[in-house]
Design a protein around this motif. Structure first.
Motif, mmCIF file in Angstrom:
data_model
loop_
_atom_site.group_PDB
_atom_site.id
_atom_site.type_symbol
_atom_site.label_atom_id
_atom_site.label_comp_id
_atom_site.label_asym_id
_atom_site.label_seq_id
_atom_site.Cartn_x
_atom_site.Cartn_y
_atom_site.Cartn_z
ATOM 1 N N ARG B 191 0.830 -1.210 0.000
ATOM 2 C CA ARG B 191 0.000 0.000 0.000
ATOM 3 C C ARG B 191 0.855 1.247 0.000
ATOM 4 N NH1 ARG B 191 -5.607 -0.419 3.426
ATOM 5 N NH2 ARG B 191 -6.570 -2.035 2.133
ATOM 6 N N GLU B 192 1.946 1.220 0.767
ATOM 7 C CA GLU B 192 2.847 2.383 0.795
ATOM 8 C C GLU B 192 3.449 2.573 -0.584
ATOM 9 O OE1 GLU B 192 6.431 2.694 0.736
ATOM 10 O OE2 GLU B 192 6.244 4.852 1.130
ATOM 11 N N MET B 194 2.113 1.654 -3.529
ATOM 12 C CA MET B 194 1.096 2.166 -4.451
ATOM 13 C C MET B 194 0.812 3.638 -4.165
ATOM 14 S SD MET B 194 -1.624 -0.952 -5.030
ATOM 15 C CE MET B 194 -1.609 -1.838 -3.486
ATOM 16 N N ALA B 195 0.785 3.999 -2.862
ATOM 17 C CA ALA B 195 0.511 5.392 -2.503
ATOM 18 C C ALA B 195 1.622 6.311 -3.003
ATOM 19 C CB ALA B 195 0.346 5.522 -0.991
ATOM 20 N N VAL B 198 1.237 6.863 -6.739
ATOM 21 C CA VAL B 198 0.190 7.858 -7.031
ATOM 22 C C VAL B 198 0.731 9.257 -6.739
ATOM 23 C CG1 VAL B 198 -2.074 8.724 -6.328
ATOM 24 C CG2 VAL B 198 -1.736 6.272 -6.616
ATOM 25 N N GLN B 199 1.459 9.376 -5.625
ATOM 26 C CA GLN B 199 2.027 10.675 -5.250
ATOM 27 C C GLN B 199 3.006 11.168 -6.320
ATOM 28 O OE1 GLN B 199 4.844 10.825 -1.967
ATOM 29 N NE2 GLN B 199 3.671 12.488 -1.060
ATOM 30 N N VAL B 201 3.057 10.449 -9.468
ATOM 31 C CA VAL B 201 2.310 10.815 -10.667
ATOM 32 C C VAL B 201 1.626 12.176 -10.492
ATOM 33 C CG1 VAL B 201 0.160 10.209 -11.831
ATOM 34 C CG2 VAL B 201 1.958 8.539 -11.663
ATOM 35 N N LEU B 220 1.623 4.034 -13.719
ATOM 36 C CA LEU B 220 1.659 3.745 -12.283
ATOM 37 C C LEU B 220 2.632 2.603 -12.000
ATOM 38 C CD1 LEU B 220 -1.978 4.038 -10.856
ATOM 39 C CD2 LEU B 220 0.020 5.343 -10.207
#
Lengths: 266, 327
Positions: B191-192, B194-195, B198-199, B201, B220
């Motif tokens: 999760r970290e 993936m987060a 996103v950040q 991007v 991504l």
């Protein structure tokens, strides 16, 4: 040349052994499948219709340490048996499971949602009051919520959702895009983005808790692309097939789930 | 009284002998705790390896090495000894993978969630990693000889400064190796990861380096810590637990998952071969899933390519900085 032919002979000997090994495993697997289907047919013949399935399940689950609040059925590569999926949904109500999701990476289940609706109507004999169609279904919002049955409000509700491949990574991509739009309009800064924000936004979109138990149908163990963000601590159990699934199989899986101990990294 | 002595004395002697034997067995492991070692397979195991290699062997295998603490409890040793045995098993497994022709391995060494453990255990784990990474740098020649590329994936900023420096040095030292790839997930959760993707991007869009339409699945993926690796084809988790525990959730969409009911320090070549047989039998059914996932990737614009190159360069620059930092 003698060395060459001896090497190629050894090579083909290994190849033959490998082929035989897989043939043996396939044969054993075939026998196992036949045995399971024979046993199922025998069970059906000897089925005692004295006890109501609903009461049987609700009594049995009280013995388990825990019951998932959200169950997912990952259909995998199996052909969809709507009747059996409807049965599982109804058993979930009996077991006190509040959320059920069906995942078919091909997207056929989403396309044929009316089939599932019909199957559920048949299995519940028209009493669909307990079933709430979630945000990820076409039926969501179409049914007028009544909630009463013979003047008694039924308490045990089941939220049903249907997912396909695009709801997984695709949803995260869409979320990233919408956050980008917010960033352009100055509503959010990239430095503020963290796990919690993403989690909150995804939760708001789907309105369901993270799945606690996933049943993977078939022989292959894979997530098939199911909701990568939400399966952080989901327990995965293999279900040989969802076709003609019996109450006993369902309860055995719940019992196995009940035994799992989560440490959450500690 | 003499009767009691007569009963207890032999027991004491036996216990003393066992403890010496145990020490003798573990002493060599204390000395030879190398990352790269020679093959330990018997002739019959090598034969089976040769047979299995006739089918498809996964190019990239991911491991969740679970069960060290339970192993320690089972054998009445300290937890840190369990982790140490776990490292032994890791080195052995890497050798088996090389024998099988698996060129890339990713292991889950330390989760961000593991920081929740007792300070004592976390400190012991950090100390163990410190020793291992130092040893890694000492084995520089062996690594270069075998062409091993080491990559540590995770949020390195959560680790002690000196370990960050060791990691950075190891990664820069081996970055041009391309025969075998060992990725170690350290201070990692999916999760970290993936987060932060996103950040990255969103940051790109904020800077004007990207447009919203450039944000695709492929973009991504290229922002993940694992951007330079193909997705794992096989994921093996030991200890009998049947969950992914926040490990490579984005990357295992099309992977064959094998849950092994054995504690990690007891993992054997037979378990690995069984997992590969399972993979061989599952492969055909997973190919269409991979293809569908590929199709959902979306296209890659010129801007995206430039952005990805810039991101890779900035990550390398951060590593260079860390490796030269004064500890």
């Amino acid at each position: 040349m003698y060395v060459c032919s001896s090497n190629s002979m050894t090579f083909s000997l290994y190849r033959v052994t490998w082929t035989l090994l897989h043939m043996l495993i396939s044969a054993l697997h075939f026998i196992e499948c036949v045995w399971i289907s024979v046993r199922k047919k025998l069970d059906l013949l000897h089925k005692k219709c004295t006890e109501d399935e609903y009461d049987f399940i609700s009594r049995y689950v009280k013995l388990f340490d825990k019951v998932p609040s959200h169950l997912v059925v990952i259909v995998g590569n199996e052909s969809i048996s709507y009747r059996d999926l409807a049965n599982v949904a109804v058993w979930c109500i009996a077991a006190g499971i509040s959320f059920i999701s069906f995942y078919d990476h091909h997207g056929n289940l989403k396309k044929n949602e009316t089939e599932l609706f019909r199957a559920l109507s048949e299995v519940t004999k028209g009493h669909l009051d307990n079933i709430i169609w979630g945000k990820k279904t076409k039926t969501h919002g179409l049914i007028k919520r009544n909630g009463t049955k013979n003047g008694v409000i039924s308490t045990q509700k089941l939220h049903v959702n249907i997912f396909s491949l695009s709801d997984g990574k695709g949803a995260l991509v869409q979320l990233a895009r919408s956050i980008c739009q917010s960033a352009i309009s100055g509503q959010i800064k990239s430095a503020d983005i963290n796990q919690d924000i993403i989690d909150t936004k995804l939760q708001a979109e789907m309105d369901i808790p993270d799945p606690e138990l996933a049943l993977i149908c078939g022989d292959v163990c894979s997530t098939y692309g199911f909701l990568p963000w939400q399966i952080r601590v989901t327990e995965f159990l293999q279900l040989q097939s969802h076709h003609n699934i019996q109450v006993k199989d369902f309860l055995l899986l719940l019992m196995r789930y009940g035994k799992c101990a989560q440490r959450f990294g500690k | 009284m003499t009767f009691h002595c007569a009963v207890y004395f032999p027991k004491l002697v036996v216990l003393w002998i066992i403890s010496i034997l145990h020490l003798k067995i573990s002493l060599p492991s204390l000395v030879e705790m190398s990352w790269i070692r020679d093959s330990t397979l018997s002739w019959i195991q090598l034969l089976c390896v040769k047979i299995i290699k006739n089918g498809r062997v996964p190019k990239h295998v991911a491991f969740i090495m679970d069960g060290n603490r339970r192993y320690a409890k089972k054998n009445n040793v300290q937890k840190v000894e369990g982790h140490s045995q776990g490292f032994e098993k890791l080195a052995e497994t890497l050798q088996w993978c090389l024998d099988l022709g698996i060129s890339e391995v990713t292991v889950y060494a330390f989760s961000i969630e593991n920081f929740k453990r007792s300070q004592e255990e976390v400190d012991a784990l950090m100390e163990l990693s410190r020793q291992k990474f130092k040893q890694l740098l000492c084995e520089k020649d062996k690594l270069m000889e075998h062409g091993v590329c080491i990559r540590i994936i995770g949020n390195l900023s959560l680790l002690p400064q000196d370990i960050q420096k060791l990691i950075a040095q190891a990664m820069i030292l081996t970055k041009d190796n391309n025969k075998t790839f060992l990725n170690v997930a350290f201070a990692y959760t999916a999760r970290e990861e993936m987060a932060q993707a996103v950040q990255a991007v969103v940051s790109g869009v904020e800077d004007g380096a990207l447009r919203v339409s450039d944000v695709t699945q492929k973009l991504l993926s290229s922002c993940m810590y694992t951007s330079t690796s193909p997705d794992p084809e096989l994921l093996i988790r030991t200890s009998g637990e049947v969950r992914l525990s926040d490990y490579m959730l984005w990357q295992v969409s099309c992977s064959c998952i094998y849950f092994a009911d054995v504690l990690w320090p007891e993992f054997s070549i037979w378990h690995l071969l069984a997992a590969i047989i399972k993979f061989q039998r599952s492969y055909a059914q997973l190919v269409p899933v991979c293809q569908a996932d590929e199709m959902a990737n979306g296209s890659c614009s010129e801007r995206s390519s430039v952005f990805q190159t810039r991101l890779a360069a900035s990550r390398l620059a951060t590593l260079e900085e860390l490796s030269h930092a004064i500890s």
